[in-house]
Design an enzyme around this catalytic site. Structure first.
Site, mmCIF file in Angstrom:
data_model
loop_
_atom_site.group_PDB
_atom_site.id
_atom_site.type_symbol
_atom_site.label_atom_id
_atom_site.label_comp_id
_atom_site.label_asym_id
_atom_site.label_seq_id
_atom_site.Cartn_x
_atom_site.Cartn_y
_atom_site.Cartn_z
ATOM 1 N N LYS A 1 -111.193 -56.022 -3.849
ATOM 2 C CA LYS A 1 -110.441 -57.182 -4.353
ATOM 3 C C LYS A 1 -109.000 -56.778 -4.669
ATOM 4 O O LYS A 1 -108.658 -55.584 -4.622
ATOM 5 C CB LYS A 1 -111.119 -57.722 -5.608
ATOM 6 C CG LYS A 1 -111.161 -56.724 -6.770
ATOM 7 C CD LYS A 1 -112.049 -57.211 -7.878
ATOM 8 C CE LYS A 1 -112.080 -56.230 -9.031
ATOM 9 N NZ LYS A 1 -113.123 -56.596 -10.013
ATOM 10 N N ARG B 1 -117.287 -64.368 -18.828
ATOM 11 C CA ARG B 1 -116.196 -64.852 -17.972
ATOM 12 C C ARG B 1 -116.729 -66.075 -17.239
ATOM 13 O O ARG B 1 -116.299 -67.166 -17.484
ATOM 14 C CB ARG B 1 -115.787 -63.754 -16.990
ATOM 15 C CG ARG B 1 -114.344 -63.406 -17.076
ATOM 16 C CD ARG B 1 -113.923 -62.138 -16.397
ATOM 17 N NE ARG B 1 -114.724 -61.604 -15.311
ATOM 18 C CZ ARG B 1 -114.427 -60.498 -14.659
ATOM 19 N NH1 ARG B 1 -113.339 -59.828 -14.978
ATOM 20 N NH2 ARG B 1 -115.190 -60.057 -13.688
ATOM 21 N N TYR C 1 -79.819 -49.595 -19.749
ATOM 22 C CA TYR C 1 -79.738 -50.817 -20.560
ATOM 23 C C TYR C 1 -80.047 -50.526 -22.017
ATOM 24 O O TYR C 1 -81.048 -49.896 -22.333
ATOM 25 C CB TYR C 1 -80.739 -51.865 -20.063
ATOM 26 C CG TYR C 1 -80.354 -52.540 -18.781
ATOM 27 C CD1 TYR C 1 -79.109 -53.156 -18.639
ATOM 28 C CD2 TYR C 1 -81.232 -52.590 -17.711
ATOM 29 C CE1 TYR C 1 -78.750 -53.798 -17.457
ATOM 30 C CE2 TYR C 1 -80.892 -53.228 -16.518
ATOM 31 C CZ TYR C 1 -79.647 -53.830 -16.399
ATOM 32 O OH TYR C 1 -79.314 -54.452 -15.244
HETATM 33 C C1 LIG Z 1 -114.091 -55.613 -10.042
HETATM 34 C C2 LIG Z 1 -115.534 -55.764 -9.940
HETATM 35 C C3 LIG Z 1 -116.323 -54.678 -9.529
HETATM 36 C C4 LIG Z 1 -115.763 -53.287 -9.325
HETATM 37 O O1 LIG Z 1 -115.430 -52.737 -10.582
HETATM 38 P P1 LIG Z 1 -114.922 -51.227 -10.729
HETATM 39 O O2 LIG Z 1 -115.001 -50.965 -12.195
HETATM 40 O O3 LIG Z 1 -113.519 -51.210 -10.224
HETATM 41 O O4 LIG Z 1 -115.815 -50.374 -9.936
HETATM 42 C C5 LIG Z 1 -117.685 -54.919 -9.369
HETATM 43 N N1 LIG Z 1 -118.216 -56.138 -9.599
HETATM 44 C C6 LIG Z 1 -117.482 -57.191 -9.990
HETATM 45 C C7 LIG Z 1 -118.139 -58.508 -10.227
HETATM 46 C C8 LIG Z 1 -116.115 -57.053 -10.175
HETATM 47 O O5 LIG Z 1 -115.382 -58.090 -10.577
#
Ligand SMILES: *Cc1c(COP(=O)(O)O)cnc(C)c1O
Length: 377
Positions: free
Chosen positions: A43, A141, A270
């Site tokens: 993702k 969530r 800055y």
């Molecule tokens: C992001 C995510 C993962 C992977 O998580 P990591 O901690 O990066 O391995 C797995 N399952 C879901 C539902 C996620 O949102």
């Protein structure tokens, strides 16, 4: 004179992506599982590494399926010719159901609206659309509450066009090593599945674990694991570094744009938050928070130049960051700067950068903006 159609040169700031290291990480993580399937979670543009090249590499290295969070990412992967299952690990808007079905993605469902929309679209497009029921065991969530799972299935399980291929949950506190909380969530998940099964609702693929569970808890692998960040060379937590050997996939490099000498007591950058204490050589590196090189690194962090550590001084600005190169012999404009990766005997990891920022590796990697050119090895 017409302008040329393309540039004849590239800028100096690049992210090198080592796909061999990525594939080795896939194989290393696969070594932790026995009979479970392996979903490569790519993702957020593959945690900043580029979803298409990384997706292809994952499939070549033996991933059974891919995980994304956006329909757009799934469509991009399909357009590149990838034909393994692609899971959307998020809820989506009902109006996106047509695309999820058309691109043969695998949807997560936990709302009546979306489930109905997917069924309608699957019927309209004459497809059998695979879905995985998401159970909320404590992350809060999204997901069906365990006590509402049976009623939900009563409403949607027999809808036409849907293939109830799987059921899953996502833990809230596994990375933090809160095992009591995680075990409670796992038990609740298993209990919910048992109740659903007893009512005749079956889900062949049960899954719960991301990187941490893949590495630390075989007992929770179930039918599939879903590692993400570990694929890119970093187990989520420091404590896991001696449990698994992974290779960082991304290096971040640039070149010194300019080097100059300043006398003592000169405010730099800055707001003048850094003041030279001696005659100092200051160099400009063409990367800033506009590239995702965070402002939290202001006066706080290091880069490698000539094999030496050069501290970041002053505020990180949108496009530029200043470093102190006084200790680097013969330093000049054009010299290579390594912000993440190896240079001579030294190296800086995304973990170092995230520690300086008070953040996590995910934010460092996935936060790197598109305008930083990715070069694939
Ligand atoms: C992001 C995510 C993962 C992977 O998580 P990591 O901690 O990066 O391995 C797995 N399952 C879901 C539902 C996620 O949102």
């Amino acid at each position: 004179m017409p302008h040329p159609a393309t540039l004849t040169s590239n800028g100096p700031t690049i992210a090198e992506v080592d796909l061999n290291a990525f594939q080795e990480n896939v194989r290393t993580l696969k070594g932790f599982i026995e009979n479970s399937r392996f979903m490569a979670v790519i993702k957020t543009n593959a945690y900043g590494h580029g979803v298409v090249p990384v997706g292809r590499a994952a499939v070549r290295a033996g991933a059974d399926c891919l995980g994304v969070t956006m329909v757009e990412e799934g469509a991009q992967l399909r357009a590149s010719g990838i034909d393994v299952p692609i899971h959307i690990l998020s809820s989506i808007m009902s109006w996106q159901a047509a695309d999820a079905v058309a691109y043969d993605l695998t949807s997560s469902v936990s709302s009546l609206d979306l489930t109905n929309a997917l069924s309608r679209e699957a019927v309209r497009q004459e497809k059998n659309h695979p879905v995985h029921l998401k159970i909320d065991t404590g992350l809060h969530r999204f997901g069906i509450q365990p006590e509402e799972a049976i009623e939900f299935c009563r409403d949607v399980y027999d809808l036409p066009g849907l293939d109830w291929e799987g059921i899953y949950t996502h833990f809230s506190s596994a990375d933090e090593g809160k095992w009591v909380r995680t075990e409670e969530q796992f038990a609740l998940f298993m209990e919910t599945i048992a109740k659903l099964n007893a009512h005749g609702y079956d889900f062949p693929i049960r899954h719960a674990g991301a990187s941490t569970i893949t590495i630390e808890r075989k007992d929770m692998h179930l039918d599939m694991v879903r590692p993400g960040v570990a694929l890119f060379g970093y187990p989520p937590e420091h404590r896991q570094e001696n449990m698994i050997s992974l290779k960082p996939v991304m290096s971040l490099k640039s070149r010194l744009l300019h080097v100059h000498e300043l006398p003592p007591n000169t405010p730099v950058g800055y707001g003048g938050s850094y003041v030279t204490s001696d005659n100092e050589k200051i160099a400009v590196v063409p990367i800033g928070h506009g590239d995702g090189y965070h402002r939290a690194l202001s006066n706080n962090g290091e880069m490698l130049v000539g094999g030496r550590r050069a501290p970041i001084i002053g505020e990180v600005s949108l496009d530029q960051t200043l470093i102190d190169v006084t200790a680097v012999p013969d330093v000049r404009a054009g010299d290579e700067v390594v912000l993440m990766g190896n240079q001579e005997a030294d190296s800086i990891s995304a973990r170092d950068v995230s520690d300086w920022m008070g953040s996590i590796v995910d934010e460092v990697l996935a936060g790197l903006k598109e305008r930083v050119e990715r070069i694939y090895k």
